[in-house]
Design an enzyme around this catalytic site. Structure first.
Site, PDB file in Angstrom:
ATOM      1  N   GLY A   1     -14.208  72.444  32.732  1.00 26.08           N
ATOM      2  CA  GLY A   1     -14.045  74.648  33.399  1.00 26.08           C
ATOM      3  C   GLY A   1     -14.650  75.617  32.654  1.00 26.08           C
ATOM      4  O   GLY A   1     -15.894  75.142  32.216  1.00 26.08           O
TER       5      GLY A   1
ATOM      6  N   SER B   1      -5.320  86.416  30.942  1.00 28.48           N
ATOM      7  CA  SER B   1      -5.447  86.348  32.654  1.00 28.48           C
ATOM      8  C   SER B   1      -4.863  87.357  33.251  1.00 28.48           C
ATOM      9  O   SER B   1      -4.399  88.452  32.142  1.00 28.48           O
ATOM     10  CB  SER B   1      -4.475  85.248  32.733  1.00 28.48           C
ATOM     11  OG  SER B   1      -4.519  85.672  34.116  1.00 28.48           O
TER      12      SER B   1
ATOM     13  N   TYR C   1       3.698  80.880  33.139  1.00 35.43           N
ATOM     14  CA  TYR C   1       1.947  81.438  33.089  1.00 35.43           C
ATOM     15  C   TYR C   1       2.071  83.065  32.234  1.00 35.43           C
ATOM     16  O   TYR C   1       1.028  83.093  31.437  1.00 35.43           O
ATOM     17  CB  TYR C   1       1.641  80.758  33.822  1.00 35.43           C
ATOM     18  CG  TYR C   1       0.296  80.632  33.854  1.00 35.43           C
ATOM     19  CD1 TYR C   1      -0.347  79.742  33.033  1.00 35.43           C
ATOM     20  CD2 TYR C   1      -0.537  82.031  34.576  1.00 35.43           C
ATOM     21  CE1 TYR C   1      -1.700  80.181  32.844  1.00 35.43           C
ATOM     22  CE2 TYR C   1      -1.932  82.288  34.503  1.00 35.43           C
ATOM     23  CZ  TYR C   1      -2.875  80.954  33.483  1.00 35.43           C
ATOM     24  OH  TYR C   1      -4.342  81.132  33.406  1.00 35.43           O
TER      25      TYR C   1
HETATM   26  N1  LIG Z   1      -9.044  79.573  36.309  1.00 37.17           N
HETATM   27  C1  LIG Z   1      -8.548  80.857  36.719  1.00 37.17           C
HETATM   28  O1  LIG Z   1      -8.312  80.838  37.551  1.00 37.17           O
HETATM   29  C2  LIG Z   1      -7.964  81.024  34.970  1.00 37.17           C
HETATM   30  C3  LIG Z   1      -7.222  81.932  35.574  1.00 37.17           C
HETATM   31  C4  LIG Z   1      -7.300  83.700  34.710  1.00 37.17           C
HETATM   32  C5  LIG Z   1      -7.751  82.813  33.000  1.00 37.17           C
HETATM   33  N2  LIG Z   1      -7.367  80.925  32.846  1.00 37.17           N
HETATM   34  C6  LIG Z   1      -7.978  80.395  31.499  1.00 37.17           C
HETATM   35  O2  LIG Z   1      -8.660  79.880  30.948  1.00 37.17           O
HETATM   36  C7  LIG Z   1      -8.599  78.886  30.502  1.00 37.17           C
HETATM   37  C8  LIG Z   1      -9.834  78.098  30.628  1.00 37.17           C
HETATM   38  O3  LIG Z   1      -9.095  77.290  31.869  1.00 37.17           O
HETATM   39  P1  LIG Z   1      -9.928  76.406  32.916  1.00 37.17           P
HETATM   40  O4  LIG Z   1      -9.485  77.145  34.161  1.00 37.17           O
HETATM   41  O5  LIG Z   1     -11.046  76.606  31.929  1.00 37.17           O
HETATM   42  O6  LIG Z   1      -8.739  75.350  32.850  1.00 37.17           O
HETATM   43  P2  LIG Z   1      -9.207  73.616  32.613  1.00 37.17           P
HETATM   44  O7  LIG Z   1     -11.245  73.475  33.660  1.00 37.17           O
HETATM   45  O8  LIG Z   1      -7.763  72.677  33.552  1.00 37.17           O
HETATM   46  O9  LIG Z   1      -9.546  73.437  31.199  1.00 37.17           O
HETATM   47  C9  LIG Z   1      -8.396  74.113  30.189  1.00 37.17           C
HETATM   48  C10 LIG Z   1      -8.831  72.788  29.082  1.00 37.17           C
HETATM   49  O10 LIG Z   1      -7.922  73.690  28.204  1.00 37.17           O
HETATM   50  C11 LIG Z   1      -6.896  71.556  27.410  1.00 37.17           C
HETATM   51  N3  LIG Z   1      -5.761  71.923  27.048  1.00 37.17           N
HETATM   52  C12 LIG Z   1      -4.505  71.922  27.964  1.00 37.17           C
HETATM   53  N4  LIG Z   1      -3.644  72.142  27.666  1.00 37.17           N
HETATM   54  C13 LIG Z   1      -3.944  71.999  26.049  1.00 37.17           C
HETATM   55  C14 LIG Z   1      -3.502  71.339  24.916  1.00 37.17           C
HETATM   56  N5  LIG Z   1      -1.525  71.253  25.050  1.00 37.17           N
HETATM   57  N6  LIG Z   1      -4.571  70.960  24.042  1.00 37.17           N
HETATM   58  C15 LIG Z   1      -5.439  71.006  23.685  1.00 37.17           C
HETATM   59  N7  LIG Z   1      -6.117  71.250  24.452  1.00 37.17           N
HETATM   60  C16 LIG Z   1      -5.405  71.878  25.962  1.00 37.17           C
HETATM   61  C17 LIG Z   1      -7.702  71.112  28.780  1.00 37.17           C
HETATM   62  O11 LIG Z   1      -7.411  69.339  28.315  1.00 37.17           O
HETATM   63  P3  LIG Z   1      -7.982  68.687  29.557  1.00 37.17           P
HETATM   64  O12 LIG Z   1      -9.081  68.412  30.170  1.00 37.17           O
HETATM   65  O13 LIG Z   1      -7.222  67.268  28.582  1.00 37.17           O
HETATM   66  O14 LIG Z   1      -6.790  68.888  30.702  1.00 37.17           O
HETATM   67  C18 LIG Z   1      -9.042  71.900  28.948  1.00 37.17           C
HETATM   68  O15 LIG Z   1      -9.641  70.901  28.256  1.00 37.17           O
HETATM   69  C19 LIG Z   1      -6.743  79.271  29.951  1.00 37.17           C
HETATM   70  O16 LIG Z   1      -6.685  79.211  29.130  1.00 37.17           O
HETATM   71  C20 LIG Z   1      -6.983  79.924  31.037  1.00 37.17           C
HETATM   72  O17 LIG Z   1      -5.401  79.701  30.733  1.00 37.17           O
HETATM   73  C21 LIG Z   1      -7.743  80.545  34.376  1.00 37.17           C
END
Ligand SMILES: NC(=O)c1ccc[n+]([C@@H]2O[C@H](COP(=O)([O-])OP(=O)(O)OC[C@H]3O[C@@H](n4cnc5c(N)ncnc54)[C@H](OP(=O)(O)O)[C@@H]3O)[C@@H](O)[C@H]2O)c1
Length: 297
Positions: A13, A146, A171
């Site tokens: 992501g 977020s 969350y």
């Molecule tokens: N996507 C959105 O719309 C959005 C909106 C607002 C904020 N955010 C924030 O942006 C950040 C990145 O999110 P993303 O959308 O890119 O999601 P993503 O693609 O699911 O990436 C999240 C990453 O965090 C890792 N992770 C989760 N739990 C973990 C743990 N306990 N220890 C180590 N690594 C862990 C995941 O590992 P695995 O691959 O092994 O699961 C993955 O590499 C997050 O903090 C999220 O809250 C996202």
């Protein structure tokens, strides 16, 4: 000099997108991931797009204090300084789960794990901050918060479990915690280290994998790709134009609104102090600097 950047959860992501961008900018990109298979696939993809990129892989599970300590030990064996830490990793489990230390997983893994990690990496960030004289250098911390933080409330009695468990309040609290921690650091960190937070927009990424299909299908048209937030995070981490900016909150796609709860200094302090107890770290000294105004993004 080549910058060294740690990205938590950089295999997927937004984290993977910022890893691509940082590799393109010439940084040593340290992917701190819980799944080493996914991390290796991410490294291959980065090297394919940016031949010759410096990419290192580390094992990090933010849902275990012991694993966080082990990661910092492994990292410190290879590096005596750190230029930037991006607290990117996050998860949205639909059913209640717990960290190895007994915290509700969103509070523990999204907020308290990064809280501990950041404190443990401060000595290495300090080295970069002191390059050229005390506080004359440039070390940075970036937090993925977020827009959902606006829905969050700090309810410390839910840290070890919620009854009933509802995914959104959990969350939202964890993302509010990320933003409040960023603000607290911006006040407390010594000169040369800055702390900034961002909302990446609604981004199509695996974070939504546990949502019911119909719900994701409804959301999908409004989600953006990970490239813009990836670029912003990389810029906040090492971009020359962002040097010295401290305490900002940036937002892609949505209005840049910081909730009144996030700005509440007494609550920031209460959360900070209790988190130090839970994570077993020494609190940083009382306020040493003021936040600087930053441009919106
Ligand atoms: N996507 C959105 O719309 C959005 C909106 C607002 C904020 N955010 C924030 O942006 C950040 C990145 O999110 P993303 O959308 O890119 O999601 P993503 O693609 O699911 O990436 C999240 C990453 O965090 C890792 N992770 C989760 N739990 C973990 C743990 N306990 N220890 C180590 N690594 C862990 C995941 O590992 P695995 O691959 O092994 O699961 C993955 O590499 C997050 O903090 C999220 O809250 C996202």
């Amino acid at each position: 000099m080549r910058k060294t950047v740690v990205i938590t959860g950089g295999n997927s992501g937004i984290g993977l997108s910022m890893a691509h961008e940082l590799a393109r900018m010439g940084a040593t990109v340290c992917l701190a991931c819980r799944d080493q298979g996914k991390a290796a696939a991410a490294r291959d993809e980065i090297l394919q797009r940016t031949p010759g990129a410096q990419v290192e892989l580390y094992k990090l599970d933010l849902s275990s204090f012991a694993a966080i300590h082990a990661f910092v030990q492994a990292f410190a064996q290879r590096h005596d300084r750190l230029d930037a830490l991006i607290n990117n990793a996050g998860a949205v489990p639909i059913r209640q789960q717990f960290t190895q230390d007994g915290f509700e997983l969103q509070f523990g893994g999204n907020y308290l794990g990064p809280f501990l990690l950041t404190h443990l990496l401060l000595p290495l960030l300090q080295v970069a901050a002191d390059e050229g004289g005390p506080g004359q250098g440039d070390a940075r911390i970036v937090h993925l918060s977020s827009i959902a933080h606006n829905l969050g409330r700090i309810e410390l009695d839910t840290a070890k479990g919620r009854k009933p468990y509802r995914v959104l309040p959990a969350y939202a609290q964890s993302k509010l915690g990320n933003l409040m921690f960023s603000h607290t650091l911006a006040r407390k960190l010594p000169a040369g280290i800055t702390s900034q937070a961002m909302h990446p927009g609604g981004v199509a990424s695996p974070i939504y994998r546990e949502l019911p299909r119909w719900q994701y299908a409804l959301m999908r048209p409004f989600l953006i790709g990970p490239e813009r937030p990836g670029k912003l995070a990389a810029e906040l981490a090492i971009g020359a134009q962002r040097r010295g900016e401290n305490g900002g909150y940036f937002s892609i796609q949505h209005p840049r609104i910081v909730s009144s709860t996030a700005k509440d200094l007494a609550l920031q302090e209460a959360l900070y102090k209790q988190s130090c107890v839970w994570a077993d770290v020494e609190p940083l000294p009382e306020q040493v600097r003021t936040r600087q105004a930053v441009k919106p993004a």
